[in-house]
Scaffold this motif. Structure first.
Motif, PDB file in Angstrom:
ATOM      1  N   UNK A   1      68.197  37.785  46.116  1.00  0.00           N
ATOM      2  CA  UNK A   1      67.966  38.563  47.339  1.00  0.00           C
ATOM      3  C   UNK A   1      68.712  39.888  47.273  1.00  0.00           C
ATOM      4  N   UNK A   2      69.958  39.835  46.806  1.00  0.00           N
ATOM      5  CA  UNK A   2      70.742  41.060  46.655  1.00  0.00           C
ATOM      6  C   UNK A   2      70.099  41.990  45.642  1.00  0.00           C
ATOM      7  N   UNK A   3      69.667  41.422  44.510  1.00  0.00           N
ATOM      8  CA  UNK A   3      69.019  42.217  43.473  1.00  0.00           C
ATOM      9  C   UNK A   3      67.737  42.867  43.991  1.00  0.00           C
ATOM     10  N   UNK A   4      66.910  42.097  44.671  1.00  0.00           N
ATOM     11  CA  UNK A   4      65.644  42.610  45.179  1.00  0.00           C
ATOM     12  C   UNK A   4      65.855  43.697  46.231  1.00  0.00           C
ATOM     13  N   UNK A   5      66.783  43.473  47.157  1.00  0.00           N
ATOM     14  CA  UNK A   5      67.051  44.450  48.209  1.00  0.00           C
ATOM     15  C   UNK A   5      67.560  45.763  47.627  1.00  0.00           C
ATOM     16  N   UNK A   6      68.489  45.660  46.673  1.00  0.00           N
ATOM     17  CA  UNK A   6      69.034  46.873  46.058  1.00  0.00           C
ATOM     18  C   UNK A   6      67.959  47.646  45.297  1.00  0.00           C
TER      19      UNK A   6
ATOM     20  N   UNK B   1      54.515  53.485  51.548  1.00  0.00           N
ATOM     21  CA  UNK B   1      55.765  53.759  50.822  1.00  0.00           C
ATOM     22  C   UNK B   1      56.680  52.538  50.808  1.00  0.00           C
ATOM     23  N   UNK B   2      56.823  51.895  51.964  1.00  0.00           N
ATOM     24  CA  UNK B   2      57.695  50.723  52.048  1.00  0.00           C
ATOM     25  C   UNK B   2      57.113  49.564  51.244  1.00  0.00           C
ATOM     26  N   UNK B   3      55.802  49.383  51.299  1.00  0.00           N
ATOM     27  CA  UNK B   3      55.170  48.314  50.541  1.00  0.00           C
ATOM     28  C   UNK B   3      55.379  48.471  49.054  1.00  0.00           C
ATOM     29  N   UNK B   4      55.302  49.706  48.567  1.00  0.00           N
ATOM     30  CA  UNK B   4      55.536  49.964  47.146  1.00  0.00           C
ATOM     31  C   UNK B   4      56.985  49.645  46.765  1.00  0.00           C
ATOM     32  N   UNK B   5      57.933  50.051  47.611  1.00  0.00           N
ATOM     33  CA  UNK B   5      59.348  49.810  47.320  1.00  0.00           C
ATOM     34  C   UNK B   5      59.679  48.319  47.351  1.00  0.00           C
ATOM     35  N   UNK B   6      59.180  47.618  48.367  1.00  0.00           N
ATOM     36  CA  UNK B   6      59.459  46.188  48.472  1.00  0.00           C
ATOM     37  C   UNK B   6      58.819  45.409  47.326  1.00  0.00           C
ATOM     38  N   UNK B   7      57.603  45.793  46.950  1.00  0.00           N
ATOM     39  CA  UNK B   7      56.952  45.119  45.832  1.00  0.00           C
ATOM     40  C   UNK B   7      57.762  45.305  44.553  1.00  0.00           C
ATOM     41  N   UNK B   8      58.308  46.504  44.366  1.00  0.00           N
ATOM     42  CA  UNK B   8      59.183  46.753  43.212  1.00  0.00           C
ATOM     43  C   UNK B   8      60.389  45.809  43.251  1.00  0.00           C
ATOM     44  N   UNK B   9      60.976  45.635  44.428  1.00  0.00           N
ATOM     45  CA  UNK B   9      62.110  44.717  44.544  1.00  0.00           C
ATOM     46  C   UNK B   9      61.730  43.288  44.225  1.00  0.00           C
ATOM     47  N   UNK B  10      60.577  42.853  44.706  1.00  0.00           N
ATOM     48  CA  UNK B  10      60.128  41.498  44.425  1.00  0.00           C
ATOM     49  C   UNK B  10      59.890  41.285  42.931  1.00  0.00           C
TER      50      UNK B  10
ATOM     51  N   UNK C   1      64.701  47.622  45.870  1.00  0.00           N
ATOM     52  CA  UNK C   1      63.785  48.237  46.837  1.00  0.00           C
ATOM     53  C   UNK C   1      64.420  49.451  47.507  1.00  0.00           C
ATOM     54  N   UNK C   2      65.695  49.315  47.893  1.00  0.00           N
ATOM     55  CA  UNK C   2      66.365  50.413  48.594  1.00  0.00           C
ATOM     56  C   UNK C   2      66.658  51.591  47.671  1.00  0.00           C
ATOM     57  N   UNK C   3      66.771  51.337  46.370  1.00  0.00           N
ATOM     58  CA  UNK C   3      66.936  52.453  45.432  1.00  0.00           C
ATOM     59  C   UNK C   3      65.680  53.316  45.395  1.00  0.00           C
ATOM     60  N   UNK C   4      64.526  52.682  45.583  1.00  0.00           N
ATOM     61  CA  UNK C   4      63.268  53.425  45.582  1.00  0.00           C
ATOM     62  C   UNK C   4      62.986  54.050  46.944  1.00  0.00           C
TER      63      UNK C   4
END
Length: 509
Positions: free
Chosen positions: A429-434, A461-470, A436-439
């Motif tokens: 969760x920490x890895x994914x959040x970081x 924009x948010x969907x792209x960032x969150x998908x990157x985190x996932x 996504x938030x970097x993007x």
């Protein structure tokens, strides 16, 4: 231990059942154990999809909402060793019945809960009941089913329920929440629990074994595990430098150190340390730790992706997991037959490699990925791989264990899965959040803002960032499965061959 002096039969390996029911009654006994395992495991996920409805109905705060899930995992994982030891001392069927009764009553309390406090208390009590029943369920297989084909088949069904439980929980949670009410994710356990209690007369009680509960060991071991899991959970939510997180980890370190010292000196230890002297058992526990870490995180992030990014409803998300359930059941059935002919690691190792490949497939997800062309096949491949590993790990956990210690040995396998799940989810969760938030800073909050205002630019924009985190989390999950593969190939060394009389002989090197 040398191979030329370590041949033991599977009957000695896990105890010979006395007074085993025969024929049709064995089938009923298997249904009882499988239903119990399914019910206990699915409750780890059945509430996930219902959380928004629970929050709205009871006015649960964001901070406390996570405890509707975590209270069950913390109590279940922290008390499993106590449950396994209690079954060994006071009778597996007796403790199994008590656990199912506590779980059923707690489910009634959860369904009737008028506020968040009683709901979280109900989840704690469900965890207590599950911790008593789960290790006894596996141990009861060794007392009810004769060694050989019948026991291997029962182990296969048991392992399949463990793998299917999480996906069935997601499916059932979506159906009950959308069609009825969130309270039915608790009420549904009541008729199942009553039916299981009625059917326990089909199970063979191995009798009580000499000894006493190790109170100091139970207190320090359970306290240490609770502090460890809480620290992992809080660290994922509040950060690894949070003061309470650090206090939890420090407390866990001290309590678990004292626990090990107590176990070395206790006459009747809660966790006999010699169980780890066998590298196949230790390898099974370590493998399940990695598998549990990856599997729970996989469900969590894929559920978020389907609901937040693809816009699936609760019930559609549940049904979307059907390929996983089918793949898991298919692979568990095949592996339960294969382990009677080849070494368990020959079954588990390719399975873990396939599971890792499936997770790498998920790293290619995009915000507009197709379910039939992308998610469904990747899900099925991952399930096939994981399903091939559960039966060998289950057999390895109780292999060459003295009859009076099968309960605690099986509890260690369940503990490894629960602790691994909490650790994996918190870290990933920490890895994914970081990631996504970097993007995109505050990607999750931006998505919710976009959905509320129907701003398609923010949503994209948010969907792209969150998908990157996932996808970063899926990549880390693949690494966990590869770590499990490394442990399996180097530590698990259990070979099997069928004798003419049908007795499975196990050689330990």
């Amino acid at each position: 231990m040398s191979s030329d002096s370590s041949t033991v039969t599977a009957t000695a390996d896990a105890g010979t059942p006395t007074g085993s029911p025969g024929g049709r009654h064995l089938g009923f006994a298997l249904v009882v154990i499988a239903a119990a395992q399914l019910m206990l495991i699915l409750d780890a996920t059945i509430t996930n999809i219902a959380l928004p409805s629970i929050q709205t109905d009871l006015g649960v705060s964001d901070a406390n909402l996570a405890w509707v899930v975590n209270a069950y995992a913390l109590t279940f994982g922290g008390l499993l060793l106590l449950g396994g030891r209690a079954g060994d001392l006071y009778g597996r069927r007796r403790v199994f019945r008590v656990g199912i009764a506590v779980f059923t009553l707690a489910s009634l309390l959860g369904g009737l809960a008028p506020n968040e406090g009683l709901l979280i208390l109900a989840r704690v009590l469900q965890g207590v009941g599950a911790a008593l029943a789960a290790p006894s369920a596996l141990a009861l297989i060794t007392t009810t089913f004769p060694a050989g084909h019948q026991r291997n088949r029962a182990m296969g069904v048991y392992a399949a329920m463990g793998g299917l439980g999480a996906t069935v929980g997601l499916l059932l949670g979506g159906i009950l929440t959308d069609a009825l009410d969130w309270r039915w994710v608790f009420f549904v356990n009541i008729p199942i629990g009553v039916a299981i209690l009625t059917g326990t007369r089909m199970l063979v009680e191995a009798g009580r074994h000499p000894g006493h509960l190790d109170i100091p060991g139970t207190a320090t071991g359970t306290g240490g595990l609770l502090a460890l899991v809480y620290g992992i959970t809080r660290g994922g939510e509040q950060g690894w430098t949070d003061s309470l997180t650090l206090v939890s980890f420090s407390s866990a370190a001290v309590l678990l150190l004292v626990f090990l010292i107590v176990q070395q000196r206790a006459v009747h230890p809660t966790m006999p340390l010699h169980l780890f002297s066998n590298r196949t058992r230790s390898g099974s526990y370590a493998t399940m730790l990695f598998v549990g870490a990856g599997m729970i995180a996989f469900f969590y992030f894929l559920t978020l992706y389907m609901q937040l990014i693809l816009g699936y409803s609760a019930i559609k998300t549940g049904f979307a997991y059907l390929p996983f359930s089918i793949g898991m059941a298919t692979a568990a059935g095949v592996s339960s037959k294969l382990v009677t002919h080849v070494a368990p690691r020959v079954v588990a190792a390719p399975g873990l490699l396939v599971a890792a490949a499936g997770m790498f497939w998920f790293t290619t997800l995009a915000p507009d990925s197709s379910y039939p062309a992308h998610l469904m096949p990747a899900m099925f491949v991952t399930a096939l791989g994981l399903g091939m590993s559960f039966v060998p790990m289950t057999l390895g956990a109780v292999h060459s264990v003295a009859h009076q210690e099968t309960g605690i040995a099986s509890a260690l396998l369940n503990t490894a899965q629960q602790i691994g799940g909490a650790l994996g989810l918190a870290v990933l969760s920490t890895l994914s959040t970081n990631a996504a938030d970097d993007r995109l800073p505050n990607a999750a909050a931006t998505l919710y803002q976009g959905l509320a205002t129907r701003n398609q630019i923010l949503i994209a924009k948010a969907g792209d960032a969150l998908t990157h985190g996932y996808t970063m989390a899926f990549a880390a999950t693949a690494v966990m499965f590869l770590a499990a593969l490394a442990v399996t190939t180097t530590a698990i060394d259990m070979k099997k061959q069928q004798h003419a009389e049908g007795t499975t002989v196990v050689h330990m090197s």
